[in-house]
Write an enzyme that holds these catalytic residues in place. Structure first.
Site, PDB file in Angstrom:
ATOM      1  N   HIS A  17      45.717   7.163 141.110  1.00 55.77           N
ATOM      2  CA  HIS A  17      46.036   5.849 140.523  1.00 55.77           C
ATOM      3  C   HIS A  17      47.195   5.257 141.303  1.00 55.77           C
ATOM      4  CE1 HIS A  17      46.718   3.399 136.551  1.00 55.77           C
ATOM      5  NE2 HIS A  17      46.984   2.676 137.636  1.00 55.77           N
ATOM      6  N   HIS A  19      48.022   1.538 143.366  1.00 57.87           N
ATOM      7  CA  HIS A  19      47.662   0.194 143.831  1.00 57.87           C
ATOM      8  C   HIS A  19      48.360  -0.040 145.159  1.00 57.87           C
ATOM      9  CE1 HIS A  19      45.901  -0.863 139.920  1.00 57.87           C
ATOM     10  NE2 HIS A  19      46.886  -0.122 139.412  1.00 57.87           N
ATOM     11  N   HIS A 197      41.515   0.446 133.812  1.00 59.86           N
ATOM     12  CA  HIS A 197      42.740   0.545 133.032  1.00 59.86           C
ATOM     13  C   HIS A 197      42.413   0.289 131.558  1.00 59.86           C
ATOM     14  CE1 HIS A 197      44.336   0.286 137.003  1.00 59.86           C
ATOM     15  NE2 HIS A 197      45.590   0.060 136.650  1.00 59.86           N
ATOM     16  N   GLU A 200      46.844   1.224 128.044  1.00 61.42           N
ATOM     17  CA  GLU A 200      48.233   1.160 128.511  1.00 61.42           C
ATOM     18  C   GLU A 200      48.971   0.227 127.569  1.00 61.42           C
ATOM     19  OE1 GLU A 200      50.846  -0.070 132.481  1.00 61.42           O
ATOM     20  OE2 GLU A 200      48.838  -0.867 132.215  1.00 61.42           O
ATOM     21  N   ASP A 278      51.127   4.648 140.413  1.00 62.97           N
ATOM     22  CA  ASP A 278      50.763   3.283 140.025  1.00 62.97           C
ATOM     23  C   ASP A 278      51.207   2.253 141.072  1.00 62.97           C
ATOM     24  OD1 ASP A 278      49.662   1.281 138.477  1.00 62.97           O
ATOM     25  OD2 ASP A 278      50.979   1.566 136.755  1.00 62.97           O
ATOM     26  N   ASP A 279      52.393   1.692 140.924  1.00 64.60           N
ATOM     27  CA  ASP A 279      52.949   0.695 141.848  1.00 64.60           C
ATOM     28  C   ASP A 279      54.355   1.156 142.247  1.00 64.60           C
ATOM     29  OD1 ASP A 279      50.962  -1.772 141.668  1.00 64.60           O
ATOM     30  OD2 ASP A 279      51.235  -1.010 139.640  1.00 64.60           O
TER      31      ASP A 279
END
Length: 339
Positions: A17, A19, A197, A200, A278-279
């Protein structure tokens, strides 16, 4: 803790996961802005980092999309992904499945081919330099329409043999998975895996939709599933992989403190949880930092960490023989680093 941190760094792991646009560090943002003659609303790297003091998903997305504007050419996407792969390799990542958001770029007039060809060249480089296996996950932006997602899937047609899965990201609340049911059916028919997603910021009902309407192969995040005991049992029995992102959860206020993070409760409940970043440029850490931070906050044992790493490989969209090869590497590492 020093020994545990070293153990985590060397622990072979997959990241499921990530991005790629969310790995755009301020230094690279500035370099690409200068290379491409793009004006950005920040005078320094420090100003960019200060802007990362967002408190919810939408505030994050606003700066995320603004930063993506510096990505203009095939070389930019190569450099972006190459920088991520270098950091991932240093964190013990031997397999990475990176998500990309083509709509963020095609809406600005960037050709789909420039985006994916740049990412693919970085993939080839990562395999050559680090022996890393990598895959691409094309994500649809859920705040846009399903028709726009269909258009993006059509644009991807020439490269479908290099795309492993489709996902669904961006603003979750108000955009349930069922909104994209038909395009996911179309993607499945093209041989693509499905991940999205859910749970969340959105409610457990979105996770049910991901399972029942989309028939997802994997759930990204899934934290709020813990609010529903029946859902937890179902996810456990199905051994559905959850791609959990602790530092993201903290930064976006899904949890108020990592000391409250549910990762160990997920493992105790038999859920197939994994740890991901994630980011990472926006959320304060790559996958190694996520492992270390949540291990310290929740007192995770080496066995817990090994389980998380094992889950990351068995939850990957890889053929069984490649999963087995990664697991052999993991088992050899664990044998060489006993508790």
């Amino acid at each position: 803790m020093t020994d545990l941190n070293a153990f985590i760094t060397g622990l072979p792991k997959a990241e499921l996961h990530l991005h790629i646009e969310g790995s755009l560090e301020p230094e690279l943002m500035f370099a690409l802005a200068e290379r491409n003659g793009i004006a950005i609303p920040y005078a320094s790297v420090e100003e960019v980092r200060a802007a990362y003091a967002f408190s919810n998903l939408q505030d994050f997305l606003d700066i995320y999309y603004a930063g993506a504007a510096v990505l203009q050419t095939r070389a930019d996407f190569h450099d972006l992904a190459a920088a991520y792969f270098a950091r991932a390799a240093a964190d013990g990542v031997t397999h990475a499945e990176i998500m990309f958001d083509p709509q963020t770029h095609t809406a600005r007039g960037i050709a789909f081919g420039d985006v994916i060809e740049g990412l693919m060249s970085a993939q080839a480089e990562a395999h050559q330099r680090y022996g890393m296996t990598t895959q691409l996950i094309l994500c649809f932006l859920r705040h846009l329409s399903e028709d726009e997602a269909f258009d993006t899937l059509a644009q991807a047609e020439p490269w479908l043999d290099r795309i492993t899965a489709v996902g669904l990201d961006s603003s979750e609340v108000g955009h349930p998975p069922a909104k994209f049911a038909r395009v996911f059916v179309a993607a499945r028919a093209k041989g693509l895996k499905l991940t999205l997603h859910a749970g969340e910021e959105g409610p457990p009902a979105y996770v049910y939709e991901a399972l029942d309407v989309i028939e997802a192969d994997r759930i990204d995040h899934g934290n709020r599933s813990l609010e529903d005991a029946v859902l937890v049992e179902r996810l456990r029995d199905a051994q559905m992989t959850l791609t959990v992102c602790p530092l993201s959860n903290l930064k976006l206020c899904v949890v108020d403190d990592l000391a409250e993070h549910p990762i160990d409760r997920m493992l105790a409940a038999g859920l197939k949880a994994t740890i991901n970043s994630d980011d990472p440029a926006y959320f304060g850490g790559y996958v190694g930092e996520n492992y270390r931070a949540v291990a310290a906050a929740r007192g995770l044992s080496r066995d817990d960490l090994a389980t998380l790493a094992r889950n990351s490989f068995t939850g990957a969209f890889l053929p069984p023989d490649e999963i087995a090869r990664h697991l052999e590497t993991l088992d050899a590492y664990l044998a060489a680093h006993p508790s």
